[in-house]
Design a protein around this motif. Structure first.
Motif, PDB file in Angstrom:
ATOM      1  N   VAL A  19      13.393 -72.339 -22.573  1.00  0.00           N
ATOM      2  CA  VAL A  19      12.318 -72.340 -23.563  1.00  0.00           C
ATOM      3  C   VAL A  19      11.082 -72.995 -22.957  1.00  0.00           C
ATOM      4  O   VAL A  19      11.191 -73.944 -22.180  1.00  0.00           O
ATOM      5  CB  VAL A  19      12.743 -73.083 -24.859  1.00  0.00           C
ATOM      6  N   PHE A  20       9.930 -72.428 -23.277  1.00  0.00           N
ATOM      7  CA  PHE A  20       8.668 -73.081 -22.960  1.00  0.00           C
ATOM      8  C   PHE A  20       8.236 -73.833 -24.200  1.00  0.00           C
ATOM      9  O   PHE A  20       8.394 -73.337 -25.318  1.00  0.00           O
ATOM     10  CB  PHE A  20       7.577 -72.053 -22.590  1.00  0.00           C
ATOM     11  N   THR A  21       7.705 -75.044 -24.025  1.00  0.00           N
ATOM     12  CA  THR A  21       7.139 -75.770 -25.154  1.00  0.00           C
ATOM     13  C   THR A  21       5.689 -76.095 -24.840  1.00  0.00           C
ATOM     14  O   THR A  21       5.351 -76.433 -23.711  1.00  0.00           O
ATOM     15  CB  THR A  21       7.920 -77.062 -25.473  1.00  0.00           C
ATOM     16  N   GLN A  22       4.871 -75.954 -25.860  1.00  0.00           N
ATOM     17  CA  GLN A  22       3.450 -76.231 -25.705  1.00  0.00           C
ATOM     18  C   GLN A  22       3.078 -77.339 -26.675  1.00  0.00           C
ATOM     19  O   GLN A  22       3.297 -77.225 -27.879  1.00  0.00           O
ATOM     20  CB  GLN A  22       2.625 -74.975 -25.964  1.00  0.00           C
ATOM     21  N   GLY A  23       2.527 -78.424 -26.136  1.00  0.00           N
ATOM     22  CA  GLY A  23       2.147 -79.581 -26.932  1.00  0.00           C
ATOM     23  C   GLY A  23       0.870 -79.356 -27.707  1.00  0.00           C
ATOM     24  O   GLY A  23       0.222 -78.298 -27.619  1.00  0.00           O
ATOM     25  N   LEU A  24       0.492 -80.361 -28.460  1.00  0.00           N
ATOM     26  CA  LEU A  24      -0.692 -80.288 -29.322  1.00  0.00           C
ATOM     27  C   LEU A  24      -1.963 -79.964 -28.547  1.00  0.00           C
ATOM     28  O   LEU A  24      -2.874 -79.341 -29.081  1.00  0.00           O
ATOM     29  CB  LEU A  24      -0.867 -81.613 -30.066  1.00  0.00           C
ATOM     30  N   ASN A  25      -2.035 -80.394 -27.301  1.00  0.00           N
ATOM     31  CA  ASN A  25      -3.232 -80.148 -26.491  1.00  0.00           C
ATOM     32  C   ASN A  25      -3.125 -78.878 -25.659  1.00  0.00           C
ATOM     33  O   ASN A  25      -3.974 -78.618 -24.809  1.00  0.00           O
ATOM     34  CB  ASN A  25      -3.494 -81.343 -25.560  1.00  0.00           C
ATOM     35  N   HIS A  44       5.663 -73.904 -30.069  1.00  0.00           N
ATOM     36  CA  HIS A  44       4.593 -74.888 -30.239  1.00  0.00           C
ATOM     37  C   HIS A  44       5.219 -76.124 -30.876  1.00  0.00           C
ATOM     38  O   HIS A  44       5.957 -76.024 -31.851  1.00  0.00           O
ATOM     39  CB  HIS A  44       3.473 -74.313 -31.103  1.00  0.00           C
ATOM     40  N   THR A  45       4.917 -77.273 -30.307  1.00  0.00           N
ATOM     41  CA  THR A  45       5.541 -78.512 -30.748  1.00  0.00           C
ATOM     42  C   THR A  45       4.478 -79.565 -31.013  1.00  0.00           C
ATOM     43  O   THR A  45       3.327 -79.409 -30.613  1.00  0.00           O
ATOM     44  CB  THR A  45       6.569 -78.990 -29.696  1.00  0.00           C
TER      45      THR A  45
END
Length: 191
Positions: free
Chosen positions: A24-30, A47-48
């Motif tokens: 899984v790829f996760t993308q932070g708030l920024n 999106h996390t």
């Protein structure tokens, strides 16, 4: 993690969750779209609410989620980041690997490459999310992104320096380092 943090109170014990994720790829708030360099193929993007940019998780990567009451432990966010970095640096030193942290980019580095990523969320004076240490995994999907928003950053893993290493071998060592740095405080561990 979100539910645990939302419902915890002053008496809720801190917890450390040690896990591996499916690819899984996760993308932070920024996170920024331009850090996805090519098709992510069949690997989902989630999106996390943690800090930071995009990263990749998969089997063979040890993830330590720290659900810590910062107020009770009298820890600031930067202190917790440093604690996680130092735990990983000390763990890698057990393998005679001179890892280091960078002031300009949280995480742990070895020979100019990134071996562990770090992303936290602080809510209600408590932390969640944490540290992802590359142990013995397929690093190819990191090539499809700009890991942690760092242009031209190459990723590495412990298996490139210590043949046949596994998450199961590293897990208790990382936990020991984290607990020592938290001064062996009473923490529940879920693995």
């Amino acid at each position: 993690m979100q539910t645990f943090t939302q419902h915890r109170d002053a008496d809720t014990p801190d917890e450390i969750w040690l896990v591996e994720h499916p690819p899984v790829f996760t993308q932070g708030l920024n996170g920024q779209a331009e850090h996805i360099q090519q098709s992510l193929r069949a690997i989902p993007l989630v999106h996390t609410d943690r800090g930071g940019q995009i990263t990749y998780h998969a089997p063979g990567q040890l993830i330590a989620y720290l659900l810590i009451d910062l107020k009770r432990r009298k820890l600031g966010v930067r202190q917790l980041v440093t604690l996680l970095e130092q735990a990983c640096i000390q763990l890698l030193a057990e393998f005679q690997l001179p890892a280091y942290a960078r002031a300009d980019a949280p995480g742990i580095y070895l020979e100019g490459k990134k071996i562990a990523s770090l992303g936290l969320k602080i809510k209600r004076q408590s932390s969640y999310h944490g540290l992802a240490l590359n142990v013995n995994m397929d690093l190819t999907p990191f090539e499809w992104i700009t890991p942690c928003g760092l242009q031209a950053m190459q990723m590495t893993q412990l298996a490139q320096y210590q043949a046949d290493i596994s998450v199961e071998q590293v897990q208790p060592r990382l936990l020991r380092q984290i607990l020592q740095l938290l001064e062996n405080s009473p923490i529940m561990v879920d693995s």
